[in-house]
Design a protein around this motif. Structure first.
Motif, mmCIF file in Angstrom:
data_model
loop_
_atom_site.group_PDB
_atom_site.id
_atom_site.type_symbol
_atom_site.label_atom_id
_atom_site.label_comp_id
_atom_site.label_asym_id
_atom_site.label_seq_id
_atom_site.Cartn_x
_atom_site.Cartn_y
_atom_site.Cartn_z
ATOM 1 N N UNK A 79 0.827 -1.210 0.000
ATOM 2 C CA UNK A 79 0.000 0.000 0.000
ATOM 3 C C UNK A 79 0.864 1.263 0.000
ATOM 4 N N UNK A 80 1.867 1.297 0.883
ATOM 5 C CA UNK A 80 2.749 2.465 0.977
ATOM 6 C C UNK A 80 3.538 2.651 -0.318
ATOM 7 N N UNK A 81 4.059 1.556 -0.857
ATOM 8 C CA UNK A 81 4.822 1.638 -2.107
ATOM 9 C C UNK A 81 3.924 2.053 -3.275
ATOM 10 N N UNK A 82 2.656 1.617 -3.242
ATOM 11 C CA UNK A 82 1.707 2.015 -4.288
ATOM 12 C C UNK A 82 1.469 3.512 -4.267
ATOM 13 N N UNK A 83 1.228 4.052 -3.068
ATOM 14 C CA UNK A 83 1.025 5.498 -2.929
ATOM 15 C C UNK A 83 2.269 6.261 -3.369
ATOM 16 N N UNK A 84 3.429 5.799 -2.898
ATOM 17 C CA UNK A 84 4.690 6.482 -3.224
ATOM 18 C C UNK A 84 4.976 6.406 -4.727
ATOM 19 N N UNK A 85 4.828 5.212 -5.313
ATOM 20 C CA UNK A 85 5.145 5.022 -6.731
ATOM 21 C C UNK A 85 4.262 5.857 -7.642
ATOM 22 N N UNK A 86 2.965 5.864 -7.368
ATOM 23 C CA UNK A 86 2.049 6.637 -8.214
ATOM 24 C C UNK A 86 2.209 8.137 -8.020
ATOM 25 N N UNK A 87 2.458 8.566 -6.787
ATOM 26 C CA UNK A 87 2.715 9.993 -6.542
ATOM 27 C C UNK A 87 4.002 10.434 -7.227
ATOM 28 N N UNK A 88 5.012 9.548 -7.219
ATOM 29 C CA UNK A 88 6.287 9.853 -7.871
ATOM 30 C C UNK A 88 6.093 10.028 -9.372
ATOM 31 N N UNK A 89 5.283 9.149 -9.981
ATOM 32 C CA UNK A 89 4.984 9.266 -11.411
ATOM 33 C C UNK A 89 4.340 10.615 -11.706
ATOM 34 N N UNK A 90 3.370 11.014 -10.889
ATOM 35 C CA UNK A 90 2.664 12.294 -11.084
ATOM 36 C C UNK A 90 3.630 13.465 -10.980
ATOM 37 N N UNK A 91 4.505 13.448 -9.967
ATOM 38 C CA UNK A 91 5.454 14.546 -9.732
ATOM 39 C C UNK A 91 6.469 14.635 -10.870
ATOM 40 N N UNK A 92 7.022 13.480 -11.272
ATOM 41 C CA UNK A 92 8.028 13.457 -12.341
ATOM 42 C C UNK A 92 7.444 14.006 -13.637
ATOM 43 N N UNK A 93 6.226 13.588 -13.979
ATOM 44 C CA UNK A 93 5.589 14.066 -15.209
ATOM 45 C C UNK A 93 5.271 15.556 -15.115
ATOM 46 N N UNK A 94 4.812 15.992 -13.955
ATOM 47 C CA UNK A 94 4.428 17.398 -13.780
ATOM 48 C C UNK A 94 5.615 18.340 -13.919
ATOM 49 N N UNK A 95 6.778 17.936 -13.374
ATOM 50 C CA UNK A 95 7.943 18.828 -13.352
ATOM 51 C C UNK A 95 8.893 18.642 -14.542
ATOM 52 N N UNK A 96 8.506 17.824 -15.522
ATOM 53 C CA UNK A 96 9.345 17.641 -16.711
ATOM 54 C C UNK A 96 8.551 18.004 -17.951
ATOM 55 N N UNK A 97 8.908 19.117 -18.551
ATOM 56 C CA UNK A 97 8.161 19.644 -19.706
ATOM 57 C C UNK A 97 8.152 18.673 -20.885
ATOM 58 N N UNK A 98 9.238 17.884 -21.044
ATOM 59 C CA UNK A 98 9.295 16.951 -22.171
ATOM 60 C C UNK A 98 8.309 15.785 -22.017
ATOM 61 N N UNK A 99 7.729 15.645 -20.823
ATOM 62 C CA UNK A 99 6.732 14.599 -20.585
ATOM 63 C C UNK A 99 5.304 15.141 -20.662
ATOM 64 N N UNK A 100 5.171 16.412 -21.039
ATOM 65 C CA UNK A 100 3.837 17.020 -21.156
ATOM 66 C C UNK A 100 3.229 16.693 -22.516
ATOM 67 N N UNK A 101 2.950 15.405 -22.692
ATOM 68 C CA UNK A 101 2.351 14.902 -23.933
ATOM 69 C C UNK A 101 1.068 14.153 -23.570
ATOM 70 N N UNK A 102 0.184 13.893 -24.549
ATOM 71 C CA UNK A 102 -1.068 13.183 -24.251
ATOM 72 C C UNK A 102 -0.864 11.853 -23.533
ATOM 73 N N UNK A 103 0.127 11.059 -23.968
ATOM 74 C CA UNK A 103 0.344 9.757 -23.355
ATOM 75 C C UNK A 103 0.614 9.880 -21.856
#
Length: 315
Positions: free
Chosen positions: A35-59
């Motif tokens: 459960x903890x790793x799930x929360x951490x892993x998914x939050x990390x994905x959201x943060x990484x995508x949000x703070x990297x302009x090259x990942x601001x694509x539809x996918x």
């Protein structure tokens, strides 16, 4: 007229994993870590995508939505399961039970539609690459994403409301670790043929129908990939779909096993185990699948770490 043996009560009792009750401490440890790793892993994905302009694509916009769904999805059932394993308090109020039922199915339906949209995104990227930016512009992807969420929360109202109106009799034990349709309806003391038929119809639309669309989309994608002349080109095109295909297989495979197979006296315990796959393990594995198999996400993660290090040094 209500059934004479109809029982009125304010709460249910979840049976949980009775067969493995001697392993409660071990189960709690495993499920808590997941459960903890799930929360951490998914939050990390959201943060990484949000703070990297090259990942601001539809996918990656859709992957962010999937991570949001998974955080809410796993949080709908896991906390109560952990409480049951530690305190042995298996009671859940009538209203919380149907709130859990509603949230679980609304988020599950939203994920079904989101997986279809993600398949469509890959179809446009591979089959219509020159029209991709036009067809998948910001307005379109936001509308598609909103449609997934709204569809989930609206369609889940149907089985939730219908099931909540069913009169329950006798023992109030739910043979599951969370409030799901089949275990709740097994306590009914009236004819529920219509309720079951409508629930199956809604479930069929959101699972089998969506899975059929995903399969159809991928047949077109495979056909388009096979027309690519170079091996490197085919491999690169298919690699953009592999993560999504893995997630679809896990999610639909476990869900169809639980909801589409005939029920027997021995299937209850198996249903609980398969439910763990799509209710807990899939949200846990999704960020791993989309990060370890995706060089752009790994690069974005490294870039985020470097930015954090530079920020710390400046301070």
């Amino acid at each position: 007229m209500e059934h004479q043996n109809q029982t009125k009560f304010d709460d249910f009792e979840l049976v949980g994993f009775v067969v493995y009750k001697n392993y409660n401490p071990l189960l709690f440890t495993v499920f808590f870590i997941i459960y903890i790793l799930t929360l951490f892993g998914n939050m990390l994905i959201i943060v990484v995508i949000y703070y990297n302009a090259n990942l601001h694509t539809p996918m990656y916009f859709f992957i962010t939505n999937l991570s949001c769904v998974d955080i809410l999805y796993v949080s709908t059932t896991t906390p109560k399961l952990l409480i049951m394993l530690v305190t042995k308090n298996k009671k859940i109020s009538f209203y919380w039970c149907f709130t859990q039922l509603y949230m679980f199915h609304s988020l599950g339906i939203a994920e079904c539609y989101l997986l279809v949209i993600m398949a469509f995104d890959r179809f446009v990227a591979i089959c219509k690459p020159f029209q991709y930016n036009v067809l998948m512009n910001n307005r379109v992807i936001r509308s598609l994403s909103m449609a997934c969420w709204i569809s989930g929360f609206l369609l889940a109202l149907i089985p939730t409301i219908l099931t909540s109106q069913v009169p329950f009799c006798g023992r109030r034990y739910i043979h599951h670790y969370f409030c799901d349709l089949a275990p709740i309806l097994s306590m009914a003391c009236s004819d529920i043929t219509v309720t079951v038929a409508i629930n199956r119809f809604v479930g069929g639309i959101t699972s089998i129908f969506n899975l059929a669309i995903v399969v159809l989309i991928y047949l077109n994608i495979i056909y388009a990939i096979m027309k690519i002349k170079t091996t490197i080109g085919r491999r690169k095109a298919f690699s953009t779909c592999s993560s999504h295909l893995t997630v679809v297989t896990l999610f639909y495979g476990a869900a169809c096993t639980v909801y589409a197979t005939p029920k027997t006296a021995h299937s209850v315990e198996y249903d609980k185990l398969f439910a763990l796959v799509y209710a807990m393990y899939t949200p846990f594995l999704n960020p791993i699948i989309y990060s370890l198999r995706n060089q752009e996400v790994i690069y974005g993660f490294k870039k985020s770490l470097q930015s954090m290090k530079r920020h710390i040094r400046k301070r």
